[in-house]
Every structure is written in C-alpha cells, then in structure tokens.
Design a protein around this motif. Sequence first.
Motif, mmCIF file in Angstrom:
data_model
loop_
_atom_site.group_PDB
_atom_site.id
_atom_site.type_symbol
_atom_site.label_atom_id
_atom_site.label_comp_id
_atom_site.label_asym_id
_atom_site.label_seq_id
_atom_site.Cartn_x
_atom_site.Cartn_y
_atom_site.Cartn_z
ATOM 1 N N TRP A 71 1.364 -5.454 9.133
ATOM 2 C CA TRP A 71 1.967 -4.517 8.358
ATOM 3 C C TRP A 71 3.598 -4.555 8.799
ATOM 4 O O TRP A 71 4.082 -4.453 9.598
ATOM 5 C CB TRP A 71 1.514 -3.670 8.597
ATOM 6 C CG TRP A 71 0.273 -2.950 8.010
ATOM 7 C CD1 TRP A 71 -1.343 -3.740 8.716
ATOM 8 C CD2 TRP A 71 -0.293 -2.493 7.188
ATOM 9 N NE1 TRP A 71 -2.198 -3.887 8.500
ATOM 10 C CE2 TRP A 71 -2.341 -3.186 7.410
ATOM 11 C CE3 TRP A 71 0.185 -2.121 6.334
ATOM 12 C CZ2 TRP A 71 -2.252 -2.068 5.571
ATOM 13 C CZ3 TRP A 71 -0.756 -1.884 5.275
ATOM 14 C CH2 TRP A 71 -2.151 -1.531 4.845
ATOM 15 N N TRP B 241 -7.605 -4.390 -1.767
ATOM 16 C CA TRP B 241 -7.644 -3.240 -2.103
ATOM 17 C C TRP B 241 -7.988 -2.642 -0.235
ATOM 18 O O TRP B 241 -7.972 -1.257 -0.663
ATOM 19 C CB TRP B 241 -8.193 -2.838 -2.530
ATOM 20 C CG TRP B 241 -8.000 -3.731 -4.463
ATOM 21 C CD1 TRP B 241 -8.280 -4.450 -5.008
ATOM 22 C CD2 TRP B 241 -6.253 -3.454 -5.414
ATOM 23 N NE1 TRP B 241 -7.834 -5.265 -6.131
ATOM 24 C CE2 TRP B 241 -6.549 -4.453 -5.969
ATOM 25 C CE3 TRP B 241 -5.585 -2.781 -5.089
ATOM 26 C CZ2 TRP B 241 -6.214 -4.210 -6.734
ATOM 27 C CZ3 TRP B 241 -4.730 -2.612 -5.562
ATOM 28 C CH2 TRP B 241 -4.867 -3.492 -7.044
ATOM 29 N N TYR C 80 0.058 -6.172 -5.691
ATOM 30 C CA TYR C 80 -0.171 -7.447 -4.703
ATOM 31 C C TYR C 80 0.315 -8.745 -5.728
ATOM 32 O O TYR C 80 0.016 -8.435 -6.711
ATOM 33 C CB TYR C 80 -1.745 -7.746 -3.570
ATOM 34 C CG TYR C 80 -2.130 -6.683 -3.906
ATOM 35 C CD1 TYR C 80 -2.962 -5.811 -4.035
ATOM 36 C CD2 TYR C 80 -1.986 -6.492 -2.092
ATOM 37 C CE1 TYR C 80 -3.482 -4.854 -3.355
ATOM 38 C CE2 TYR C 80 -2.328 -5.547 -1.763
ATOM 39 C CZ TYR C 80 -3.104 -4.286 -2.226
ATOM 40 O OH TYR C 80 -3.676 -3.580 -1.528
ATOM 41 N N ALA D 275 -7.653 -1.438 3.124
ATOM 42 C CA ALA D 275 -6.133 -1.350 4.263
ATOM 43 C C ALA D 275 -6.551 -2.526 5.646
ATOM 44 O O ALA D 275 -5.880 -3.305 5.948
ATOM 45 C CB ALA D 275 -6.053 -0.369 4.806
ATOM 46 N N PHE E 48 1.116 -1.376 0.264
ATOM 47 C CA PHE E 48 -0.778 0.353 0.684
ATOM 48 C C PHE E 48 0.688 0.965 -0.255
ATOM 49 O O PHE E 48 1.699 1.364 0.069
ATOM 50 C CB PHE E 48 -1.153 -0.029 1.354
ATOM 51 C CG PHE E 48 -2.395 -0.619 1.346
ATOM 52 C CD1 PHE E 48 -2.212 -2.280 1.946
ATOM 53 C CD2 PHE E 48 -3.356 -0.467 1.060
ATOM 54 C CE1 PHE E 48 -2.816 -3.279 1.745
ATOM 55 C CE2 PHE E 48 -4.891 -1.053 0.954
ATOM 56 C CZ PHE E 48 -4.501 -2.665 1.486
ATOM 57 N N ARG E 49 0.475 2.431 -0.037
ATOM 58 C CA ARG E 49 0.787 3.491 -0.378
ATOM 59 C C ARG E 49 -0.142 5.085 0.383
ATOM 60 O O ARG E 49 -0.758 4.765 -0.180
ATOM 61 C CB ARG E 49 1.768 3.734 -1.660
ATOM 62 C CG ARG E 49 0.695 4.737 -2.866
ATOM 63 C CD ARG E 49 1.412 4.670 -3.792
ATOM 64 N NE ARG E 49 0.720 5.720 -4.671
ATOM 65 C CZ ARG E 49 1.116 5.431 -5.930
ATOM 66 N NH1 ARG E 49 2.610 5.142 -6.554
ATOM 67 N NH2 ARG E 49 -0.046 5.848 -6.689
ATOM 68 N N GLN E 50 0.465 5.485 0.763
ATOM 69 C CA GLN E 50 -0.113 6.555 2.136
ATOM 70 C C GLN E 50 0.419 8.035 1.721
ATOM 71 O O GLN E 50 1.793 8.142 2.016
ATOM 72 C CB GLN E 50 -0.024 6.487 3.058
ATOM 73 C CG GLN E 50 -0.898 7.301 3.792
ATOM 74 C CD GLN E 50 -2.076 7.113 5.034
ATOM 75 O OE1 GLN E 50 -1.229 6.062 5.802
ATOM 76 N NE2 GLN E 50 -3.511 7.546 5.470
ATOM 77 N N ARG F 122 -4.272 5.351 2.796
ATOM 78 C CA ARG F 122 -3.907 4.701 1.879
ATOM 79 C C ARG F 122 -4.590 3.372 1.298
ATOM 80 O O ARG F 122 -5.501 3.277 1.404
ATOM 81 C CB ARG F 122 -3.694 3.326 3.402
ATOM 82 C CG ARG F 122 -2.518 2.381 3.198
ATOM 83 C CD ARG F 122 -2.170 2.103 4.611
ATOM 84 N NE ARG F 122 -1.811 2.485 5.984
ATOM 85 C CZ ARG F 122 -1.293 2.670 7.105
ATOM 86 N NH1 ARG F 122 -0.989 1.071 7.275
ATOM 87 N NH2 ARG F 122 -0.749 3.174 7.283
ATOM 88 N N GLU F 123 -3.994 3.538 0.104
ATOM 89 C CA GLU F 123 -4.091 2.985 -1.385
ATOM 90 C C GLU F 123 -3.459 1.572 -1.870
ATOM 91 O O GLU F 123 -2.075 1.601 -1.396
ATOM 92 C CB GLU F 123 -4.694 3.752 -2.464
ATOM 93 C CG GLU F 123 -2.581 4.552 -2.676
ATOM 94 C CD GLU F 123 -2.834 5.033 -3.760
ATOM 95 O OE1 GLU F 123 -4.550 5.533 -4.761
ATOM 96 O OE2 GLU F 123 -2.170 6.019 -4.950
ATOM 97 N N GLY F 124 -4.333 0.785 -2.609
ATOM 98 C CA GLY F 124 -3.289 -0.471 -2.397
ATOM 99 C C GLY F 124 -2.636 -0.069 -3.686
ATOM 100 O O GLY F 124 -2.719 0.650 -4.677
ATOM 101 N N TYR G 4 5.208 3.803 1.097
ATOM 102 C CA TYR G 4 4.665 2.786 0.975
ATOM 103 C C TYR G 4 4.887 1.348 1.870
ATOM 104 O O TYR G 4 5.819 1.114 2.621
ATOM 105 C CB TYR G 4 5.784 1.948 0.224
ATOM 106 C CG TYR G 4 5.358 3.009 -1.010
ATOM 107 C CD1 TYR G 4 5.930 4.137 -1.605
ATOM 108 C CD2 TYR G 4 5.103 2.021 -2.065
ATOM 109 C CE1 TYR G 4 5.442 5.400 -2.468
ATOM 110 C CE2 TYR G 4 4.795 2.682 -3.527
ATOM 111 C CZ TYR G 4 5.039 4.391 -3.558
ATOM 112 O OH TYR G 4 5.103 4.510 -4.811
#
Length: 125
Positions: A115, A107, A50, A109, A37-39, A45-47, A94
């Motif tokens: 994590w 998708w 994977y 979180a 994921f990233r924010q 936070r978005e996927g 990330y």
Amino acid sequence: QVQLVESGGGSVQTGGSLSLSCAAPRYTDIGNYMGWFRQAPGKEREGVAYIHTYAGTAYYADSVKGRFTISRDNVKNTVYLQLNSLKPEDTAMYFCAADVRDGGSLWRATDFGYWGQGTQVTVSS
C-alpha cells in the motif's frame, strides 16, 4: 515491507482534472496487478481502477468509467491515474495498492499486500 510512493492529488472544482502517480521500488515483484482504492470519511475503502502490469488490461469501477484512466510504465515500476470530469463524490483519500494475493479479488482491499500512504483528492462544487 514494501512501501508504494504516491504523488499528485489536490483540490479542484467540479469538472476539473487531477493526476496521481504511484511508484513501487525498482526490482520489486509487485504481482500482476496494481491500482487504486479510495476511502471517503465514514465509508469503506473501495476499488477504483486496476491495470495488469504486463498485459496492460485495465479495469474500472462503474462510478469512474469514462472519466478516469489508468496507465503504467513498467520501466519505472509506476502506475498513473488520470482523473477527469471530477465530481464532489470523488472526494476521498486515494491509496495505491499492489501484490494482490493468488485467488484474491481486485475489489477487496484485504487481498492486497502493498500500500501507499494515501493522497487526498478534494472536489468542490
């Protein structure tokens, strides 16, 4: 609590490349999927990407398709993310994630149980 360990990241200019890696403790059941994921500041936070840990099937967000590549090494319990053709909008923290709950979404979180601590990617124009 299982802690995923990330490495990589850094600062590059537009068009540059970076590599990220994420290691899970050996002999830990991380489930069928592992990914990233990233924010960005002020955003959710978005996927990003994977991979099915056994089949190797990969899934990507539309925003990174053709530029990012996810891979895995099951012996090392490690997942890699190669980031190419980076853009300023890729700038974010990330996070590696694993152990998606049964019936959960790749998708979302909140559906992941494990994590990493996060690694910063900064792309300057």
